[in-house]
Design a protein around this motif. Sequence first.
Motif, PDB file in Angstrom:
ATOM      1  N   ALA A 202       1.017  -1.135   0.027  1.00 57.77           N
ATOM      2  CA  ALA A 202       0.060  -0.010  -0.006  1.00 57.77           C
ATOM      3  C   ALA A 202       0.805   1.207  -0.068  1.00 57.77           C
ATOM      4  CB  ALA A 202      -1.163  -0.137   1.242  1.00 57.77           C
ATOM      5  N   ALA A 203       2.276   1.256   0.693  1.00 55.35           N
ATOM      6  CA  ALA A 203       2.935   2.390   0.730  1.00 55.35           C
ATOM      7  C   ALA A 203       3.380   2.770  -0.742  1.00 55.35           C
ATOM      8  CB  ALA A 203       4.058   2.263   1.591  1.00 55.35           C
ATOM      9  N   ALA A 204       3.725   1.626  -1.369  1.00 62.16           N
ATOM     10  CA  ALA A 204       4.395   1.699  -2.925  1.00 62.16           C
ATOM     11  C   ALA A 204       3.149   2.349  -3.530  1.00 62.16           C
ATOM     12  CB  ALA A 204       4.647   0.239  -3.342  1.00 62.16           C
ATOM     13  N   PHE A 205       1.738   2.038  -3.543  1.00 62.09           N
ATOM     14  CA  PHE A 205       0.774   2.571  -4.235  1.00 62.09           C
ATOM     15  C   PHE A 205       0.327   4.153  -3.858  1.00 62.09           C
ATOM     16  CE2 PHE A 205      -0.467  -1.881  -5.448  1.00 62.09           C
ATOM     17  CZ  PHE A 205      -0.652  -1.662  -6.762  1.00 62.09           C
ATOM     18  N   ARG A 206       0.860   4.576  -3.017  1.00 64.48           N
ATOM     19  CA  ARG A 206       0.960   5.772  -2.483  1.00 64.48           C
ATOM     20  C   ARG A 206       1.813   6.631  -2.872  1.00 64.48           C
ATOM     21  NH1 ARG A 206      -2.055   6.731   2.914  1.00 64.48           N
ATOM     22  NH2 ARG A 206      -0.300   8.412   3.588  1.00 64.48           N
ATOM     23  N   THR A 207       3.053   6.079  -3.468  1.00 62.25           N
ATOM     24  CA  THR A 207       4.304   6.751  -3.596  1.00 62.25           C
ATOM     25  C   THR A 207       4.535   6.302  -5.221  1.00 62.25           C
ATOM     26  OG1 THR A 207       5.483   5.076  -2.505  1.00 62.25           O
ATOM     27  CG2 THR A 207       4.896   7.266  -1.382  1.00 62.25           C
ATOM     28  N   THR A 208       5.511   5.418  -5.323  1.00 62.50           N
ATOM     29  CA  THR A 208       6.115   4.952  -6.472  1.00 62.50           C
ATOM     30  C   THR A 208       5.512   4.398  -7.450  1.00 62.50           C
ATOM     31  OG1 THR A 208       6.920   2.942  -5.627  1.00 62.50           O
ATOM     32  CG2 THR A 208       8.323   4.986  -5.555  1.00 62.50           C
ATOM     33  N   ARG A 209       4.234   3.877  -7.145  1.00 66.01           N
ATOM     34  CA  ARG A 209       3.195   2.818  -8.019  1.00 66.01           C
ATOM     35  C   ARG A 209       1.868   3.736  -8.032  1.00 66.01           C
ATOM     36  NH1 ARG A 209       3.138  -3.104  -5.937  1.00 66.01           N
ATOM     37  NH2 ARG A 209       1.983  -3.308  -7.958  1.00 66.01           N
ATOM     38  N   LYS A 210       1.775   5.022  -7.877  1.00 62.22           N
ATOM     39  CA  LYS A 210       0.664   5.722  -7.755  1.00 62.22           C
ATOM     40  C   LYS A 210      -0.343   5.941  -9.079  1.00 62.22           C
ATOM     41  CE  LYS A 210       2.691  10.312  -7.640  1.00 62.22           C
ATOM     42  NZ  LYS A 210       3.038  11.582  -7.008  1.00 62.22           N
ATOM     43  N   ASP A 211       0.449   5.863 -10.115  1.00 65.72           N
ATOM     44  CA  ASP A 211      -0.173   5.961 -11.552  1.00 65.72           C
ATOM     45  C   ASP A 211      -0.439   4.661 -12.010  1.00 65.72           C
ATOM     46  OD1 ASP A 211       0.404   8.636 -11.503  1.00 65.72           O
ATOM     47  OD2 ASP A 211       2.557   8.192 -12.184  1.00 65.72           O
ATOM     48  N   GLU A 212      -0.317   3.490 -11.193  1.00 61.41           N
ATOM     49  CA  GLU A 212      -0.861   2.322 -11.751  1.00 61.41           C
ATOM     50  C   GLU A 212      -2.213   2.118 -11.587  1.00 61.41           C
ATOM     51  OE1 GLU A 212       1.100  -1.396 -10.316  1.00 61.41           O
ATOM     52  OE2 GLU A 212       3.181  -0.395 -10.466  1.00 61.41           O
ATOM     53  N   PHE A 213      -2.882   1.330 -12.483  1.00 51.82           N
ATOM     54  CA  PHE A 213      -4.464   1.151 -12.384  1.00 51.82           C
ATOM     55  C   PHE A 213      -4.715   0.504 -10.917  1.00 51.82           C
ATOM     56  CE2 PHE A 213      -7.682  -2.011 -12.467  1.00 51.82           C
ATOM     57  CZ  PHE A 213      -8.798  -1.578 -12.731  1.00 51.82           C
ATOM     58  N   GLY A 214      -5.893   1.074 -10.230  1.00 46.25           N
ATOM     59  CA  GLY A 214      -6.215   0.693  -8.921  1.00 46.25           C
ATOM     60  C   GLY A 214      -5.467   1.042  -7.859  1.00 46.25           C
ATOM     61  N   ALA A 215      -4.525   2.199  -8.367  1.00 45.14           N
ATOM     62  CA  ALA A 215      -3.627   2.549  -6.975  1.00 45.14           C
ATOM     63  C   ALA A 215      -4.197   3.154  -5.948  1.00 45.14           C
ATOM     64  CB  ALA A 215      -2.445   3.591  -7.685  1.00 45.14           C
ATOM     65  N   LYS A 216      -5.302   3.977  -6.387  1.00 43.38           N
ATOM     66  CA  LYS A 216      -5.996   4.828  -5.290  1.00 43.38           C
ATOM     67  C   LYS A 216      -6.825   3.622  -4.386  1.00 43.38           C
ATOM     68  CE  LYS A 216      -9.304   8.355  -4.620  1.00 43.38           C
ATOM     69  NZ  LYS A 216     -10.146   9.832  -5.287  1.00 43.38           N
ATOM     70  N   PHE A 217      -7.173   2.670  -4.879  1.00 38.13           N
ATOM     71  CA  PHE A 217      -7.974   1.676  -3.932  1.00 38.13           C
ATOM     72  C   PHE A 217      -6.922   1.046  -3.313  1.00 38.13           C
ATOM     73  CE2 PHE A 217      -8.816  -2.847  -3.419  1.00 38.13           C
ATOM     74  CZ  PHE A 217     -10.148  -2.734  -2.835  1.00 38.13           C
ATOM     75  N   ALA A 218      -5.871   0.649  -3.858  1.00 34.80           N
ATOM     76  CA  ALA A 218      -4.616  -0.142  -3.072  1.00 34.80           C
ATOM     77  C   ALA A 218      -4.125   0.592  -1.944  1.00 34.80           C
ATOM     78  CB  ALA A 218      -3.645  -0.547  -4.137  1.00 34.80           C
ATOM     79  N   ALA A 219      -3.973   1.874  -2.031  1.00 37.23           N
ATOM     80  CA  ALA A 219      -3.414   2.789  -1.162  1.00 37.23           C
ATOM     81  C   ALA A 219      -4.315   3.007  -0.092  1.00 37.23           C
ATOM     82  CB  ALA A 219      -2.971   4.038  -1.690  1.00 37.23           C
ATOM     83  N   THR A 220      -5.625   2.990  -0.216  1.00 34.40           N
ATOM     84  CA  THR A 220      -6.444   3.275   0.928  1.00 34.40           C
ATOM     85  C   THR A 220      -6.326   2.269   2.161  1.00 34.40           C
ATOM     86  OG1 THR A 220      -8.419   2.173  -0.139  1.00 34.40           O
ATOM     87  CG2 THR A 220      -8.369   4.391  -0.551  1.00 34.40           C
ATOM     88  N   GLY A 221      -5.756   1.227   1.875  1.00 23.59           N
ATOM     89  CA  GLY A 221      -5.886   0.398   3.030  1.00 23.59           C
ATOM     90  C   GLY A 221      -4.634   0.484   3.942  1.00 23.59           C
ATOM     91  N   TYR A 222      -3.753   1.302   3.545  1.00 26.92           N
ATOM     92  CA  TYR A 222      -2.417   1.923   4.430  1.00 26.92           C
ATOM     93  C   TYR A 222      -2.701   1.871   5.902  1.00 26.92           C
ATOM     94  CZ  TYR A 222       2.133   3.773   5.490  1.00 26.92           C
ATOM     95  OH  TYR A 222       3.295   4.187   5.769  1.00 26.92           O
ATOM     96  N   PRO A 223      -3.525   2.844   6.341  1.00 29.08           N
ATOM     97  CA  PRO A 223      -3.603   3.154   7.656  1.00 29.08           C
ATOM     98  C   PRO A 223      -4.287   1.757   8.387  1.00 29.08           C
ATOM     99  CG  PRO A 223      -4.659   4.853   6.297  1.00 29.08           C
ATOM    100  CD  PRO A 223      -4.243   3.800   5.453  1.00 29.08           C
ATOM    101  N   GLY A 224      -5.131   1.309   7.790  1.00 28.61           N
ATOM    102  CA  GLY A 224      -5.597   0.105   8.632  1.00 28.61           C
ATOM    103  C   GLY A 224      -4.597  -1.147   8.503  1.00 28.61           C
TER     104      GLY A 224
END
Length: 486
Positions: A202-224
């Motif tokens: 999730a940390a990667a989808f918030r940063t280095t992978r944020k432009d990939e498909f589904g990144a926003k969804f994948a990143a939302t789980g980070y705090p939990g």
Amino acid sequence: MRKTIPVLLGAVLAAGIQTATAQKKPAADTLAKHYQALLKGSDADKAILTNELYALLKTKKEENWITAANNFYQLKKADVADSVQVAAEKRFPGGIVARGKALQVVYDEKDAVKKEELFQVWIRKYPPKKFGSERIIYDYARNAVGTAYTDAGNIPKALEYANSIESPFWKGQGWAGTAERLMKQGHYAEAKVLLKKAVDDAAAFRTTRKDEFGAKFAATGYPGYLSSYVACLFQEKQYDSALVYIKLAEKAEDPVRASVIEMYAKILLNKGDYAAAYEKLSGIAARGLLNPTTKGQLEEAFGKVRGGNFQSYLDSLKGHMNTAIEEEMAKQIINIPAPGFTLKDVDGNTVSLADFKGKTIVLDFWATWCGPCKASFPSMKKAMEKYKDDPNVKFLFVHTWEKEENATANAKKYITQNNYPFQVLMDLKDPKTGENKVVSSYEVKGIPTKFVIDRNGNIRFRFTGFTAGEDAAVGEVAAMINLANK
């Protein structure tokens, strides 16, 4: 056939999003926007759309039939959508609709071994390569099998399926879901490994992978994911490591969820840092976000750091909180006529909004499947108790968006078992249109949503979601009622 619609829509939606993102079919994306424009248009526009949808049913592409079914459903023609789905299953026996219906059999099986056997039969009959690049429906199926093995205590199988998820944006969700179940069984070491992968993913989808498909969804789980990972570290008494990751969890959200502060305080108290724990807990106490656990933590820290009368301290904080809440709520007041309605309650009595003319109404839309709705109920019970002697304030709880056939019985059972003194009204689906009419008339987009209606029949407040702390939640309801009556 209603039961299988969510499976069908979810699979098709995921496939459509992936196709559009890959930009393989820009024309399809343009057509979808065209249909949406007609859906939002005049009656004449909707008539044009209806004709275009029937034209799709003359084609030999199952995707067109699914598009037609989805749009008929949005046109509030649920009976037509159901008929199209039934016809599509017969017209395309090895296709998307048939695949979704067959998958329901896998979902319905409770025994883990039998579920896996059914899954293997299903995936052989509907091999992924036959359906293009879309994989999320297969990941849902794998997750269902893995969950069954987790609940059965077969940890190797649980981990095997958790690690078999293929969709990059859903891997973290799969790992974390299995980890949560493992934690409930006390398997913290295994859960910790999965959660660390979920955190990093999730940390990667918030940063280095944020432009990939589904990144926003994948990143939302980070705090939990962070919170759950910290819980594992805490259980293993790795307090220093837990402190590092709880600080990341605190920075991951604004406002910080109360459960993060609760865990933060647990760590600090176990390390003997009472002053830091007192500071953290006082902050959420001032916002009315204490729960029984954090209240006990604060009392312990208060005794070590300050001493004196703890209840007097809490009362002083509550007074400031109520003033701040009312000042904030005053900025949110509205004045819109409340749509009238007549519904049956769970006991079969007919109830109309007009029955309460001259009273202030708190209207709470909820459902038995809605976790946040149910989490808000202890606070709503306290709010009701606050006004139990006021005949001019009435609380009504409207159960809506039901997902099961026996919704009324289930709603009554839930309320009765939990001793909630709520009057529950049933906003059931219209079998022809598929619409829950009352929730639609109030233009609710998500639940829980609460409305405060003044004695003149006007909506003065609309509030979606819920506040975790009971003091704050009760304070918000009280502030809305007080302001509505001014």
